[in-house]
Design an enzyme around this catalytic site. Structure first.
Site, PDB file in Angstrom:
ATOM      1  N   LEU A 137       0.863  -1.174   0.000  1.00  0.00           N
ATOM      2  CA  LEU A 137       0.000   0.000   0.000  1.00  0.00           C
ATOM      3  C   LEU A 137       0.902   1.226   0.000  1.00  0.00           C
ATOM      4  O   LEU A 137       1.981   1.210   0.605  1.00  0.00           O
ATOM      5  CB  LEU A 137      -0.900   0.031   1.243  1.00  0.00           C
ATOM      6  CG  LEU A 137      -1.924  -1.095   1.413  1.00  0.00           C
ATOM      7  CD1 LEU A 137      -2.642  -0.930   2.757  1.00  0.00           C
ATOM      8  CD2 LEU A 137      -2.925  -1.106   0.276  1.00  0.00           C
ATOM      9  N   ASP A 138       0.474   2.291  -0.673  1.00  0.00           N
ATOM     10  CA  ASP A 138       1.220   3.546  -0.619  1.00  0.00           C
ATOM     11  C   ASP A 138       1.395   3.975   0.831  1.00  0.00           C
ATOM     12  O   ASP A 138       0.539   3.699   1.689  1.00  0.00           O
ATOM     13  CB  ASP A 138       0.461   4.662  -1.353  1.00  0.00           C
ATOM     14  CG  ASP A 138       0.309   4.397  -2.841  1.00  0.00           C
ATOM     15  OD1 ASP A 138       1.051   3.552  -3.371  1.00  0.00           O
ATOM     16  OD2 ASP A 138      -0.553   5.042  -3.458  1.00  0.00           O
ATOM     17  N   ALA A 139       2.483   4.706   1.096  1.00  0.00           N
ATOM     18  CA  ALA A 139       2.716   5.200   2.448  1.00  0.00           C
ATOM     19  C   ALA A 139       1.549   6.061   2.932  1.00  0.00           C
ATOM     20  O   ALA A 139       1.205   6.049   4.123  1.00  0.00           O
ATOM     21  CB  ALA A 139       4.020   5.996   2.504  1.00  0.00           C
ATOM     22  N   THR A 141      -1.597   5.701   2.133  1.00  0.00           N
ATOM     23  CA  THR A 141      -2.862   4.949   2.139  1.00  0.00           C
ATOM     24  C   THR A 141      -2.880   4.007   3.338  1.00  0.00           C
ATOM     25  O   THR A 141      -1.894   3.317   3.612  1.00  0.00           O
ATOM     26  CB  THR A 141      -3.018   4.136   0.840  1.00  0.00           C
ATOM     27  OG1 THR A 141      -3.017   5.029  -0.276  1.00  0.00           O
ATOM     28  CG2 THR A 141      -4.317   3.347   0.840  1.00  0.00           C
ATOM     29  N   HIS A 234      -0.638   3.626  -7.493  1.00  0.00           N
ATOM     30  CA  HIS A 234      -1.504   4.817  -7.496  1.00  0.00           C
ATOM     31  C   HIS A 234      -2.757   4.634  -8.359  1.00  0.00           C
ATOM     32  O   HIS A 234      -3.369   5.621  -8.778  1.00  0.00           O
ATOM     33  CB  HIS A 234      -0.743   6.050  -8.003  1.00  0.00           C
ATOM     34  CG  HIS A 234       0.404   6.463  -7.140  1.00  0.00           C
ATOM     35  ND1 HIS A 234       1.157   7.602  -7.399  1.00  0.00           N
ATOM     36  CD2 HIS A 234       0.940   5.910  -6.017  1.00  0.00           C
ATOM     37  CE1 HIS A 234       2.106   7.720  -6.482  1.00  0.00           C
ATOM     38  NE2 HIS A 234       1.994   6.702  -5.638  1.00  0.00           N
TER      39      HIS A 234
END
Length: 307
Positions: A137-139, A141, A234
């Protein structure tokens, strides 16, 4: 010591720029891949090559991988909690500002460090700094993220994500009101042609499919239930921005900073709410739900109060 890898160029990467192909093969960001090439850490069939070189199927890349924090010590991570745990795997509730694993250019906390500090032993498959990590997961998110503890879980989960059999459900608060209220976005994604740190809908990019459905409409924004078929970097943020309904608080992809400030947000309103997959040990479906964190719930409460 730095790790040396020999990586043959597969047919699927034929014709790509060297920095793009290296990023795909190693998991490095494109910026990190370009820096590695520029520093002389990559040869193509034994010869130095610039980052703009177009690679060909069958060529052999010799890559001296950078040391990416594999020696990073265990470190307690505030807010990192475990939603599910057994002998094969665990599902964490990843807080904001935490990356999945150490990587070039990232100096903040990681899930792997946090789990090590909690005493967990993860599967040894994959690069040392990414042991047990089967997806990311994105930092910025938050939400549910599965991590493998056993080797059979690592293999089975990597295969499940590759074959798209994992049910990934997100909640996304987007600006305005998407029309239609439910739909599918089928648009290829690749690096943004003008900004290396961003992604965009690009002709010839990687196939990307996002399904969305309105959960609740507010005056200035809409809460969506989002189901991903693919898992591009993303992806939700890029697809919603392409619809001109960026995630609230996502200033990178066109979010309105005034709205974000009014709702008290310092990051995009995007949450990995639910994961479901076949358990590699029992063969039964495992479904894990992550509650909204405080900052996202607060934003919803403000919107609801506004009527």
């Amino acid at each position: 010591m730095p790790e040396s890898r020999l990586l043959p160029v597969p047919d699927g990467l034929d014709g790509l720029r060297l920095d793009v192909a290296l990023s795909r093969l190693t998991g490095l960001s494109r910026t990190a891949a370009a820096d590695l090439i520029d520093s002389g850490g990559v040869t193509v069939d034994g010869a130095d090559a610039p980052r703009s070189t177009r690679v060909q199927h069958g060529e052999l890349l010799e890559v001296t991988m950078p040391e990416t924090g594999r020696e990073a010590p265990p470190m307690a991570v505030d807010g990192l909690t475990v939603l599910y745990d057994d002998a094969d795997l665990l599902v964490v509730d990843k807080p904001v500002g935490v990356a999945a694993h150490p990587s070039p250019g990232w100096h903040g906390p990681t899930v792997t460090q946090g789990l090590a500090a909690m005493g967990y032993q993860l599967a040894s498959g994959g690069p040392a700094e990414r042991q047990g990590i089967v997806h990311r997961l994105d930092a910025g998110t938050t939400g549910a993220m599965v991590v493998a503890k056993s080797e059979r879980a690592y293999s089975a989960l990597k295969r499940a994500f590759k074959e798209r059999t994992v049910d990934k459900r997100y909640s996304a608060l987007v600006q305005g009101h998407p029309d239609p209220t439910r739909g599918t976005i089928d648009a290829p994604i690749d690096r943004h042609p003008g900004s290396d740190y961003k992604f965009a809908v690009v002709g010839g990019g990687r196939p990307s499919v996002t399904h969305y459905e309105t959960t609740e409409a507010f005056r200035a924004a809409t809460l969506l239930d989002v189901h991903l078929e693919t898992g591009r970097t993303h992806q939700i943020r890029v697809h919603m921005a392409a619809l001109r309904h960026p995630c609230v608080g996502d200033l990178t992809y066109g979010g309105d900073p005034t709205l974000a400030a009014r709702l008290g947000l310092t990051r995009q309103w995007l949450h990995a709410r639910e994961l479901a997959f076949e358990h590699p040990g029992t063969g039964e479906e495992l479904r894990v739900v992550s509650p909204y964190p405080q900052d996202l719930q607060h934003a919803l409460d403000v919107l609801a109060a506004e009527g």
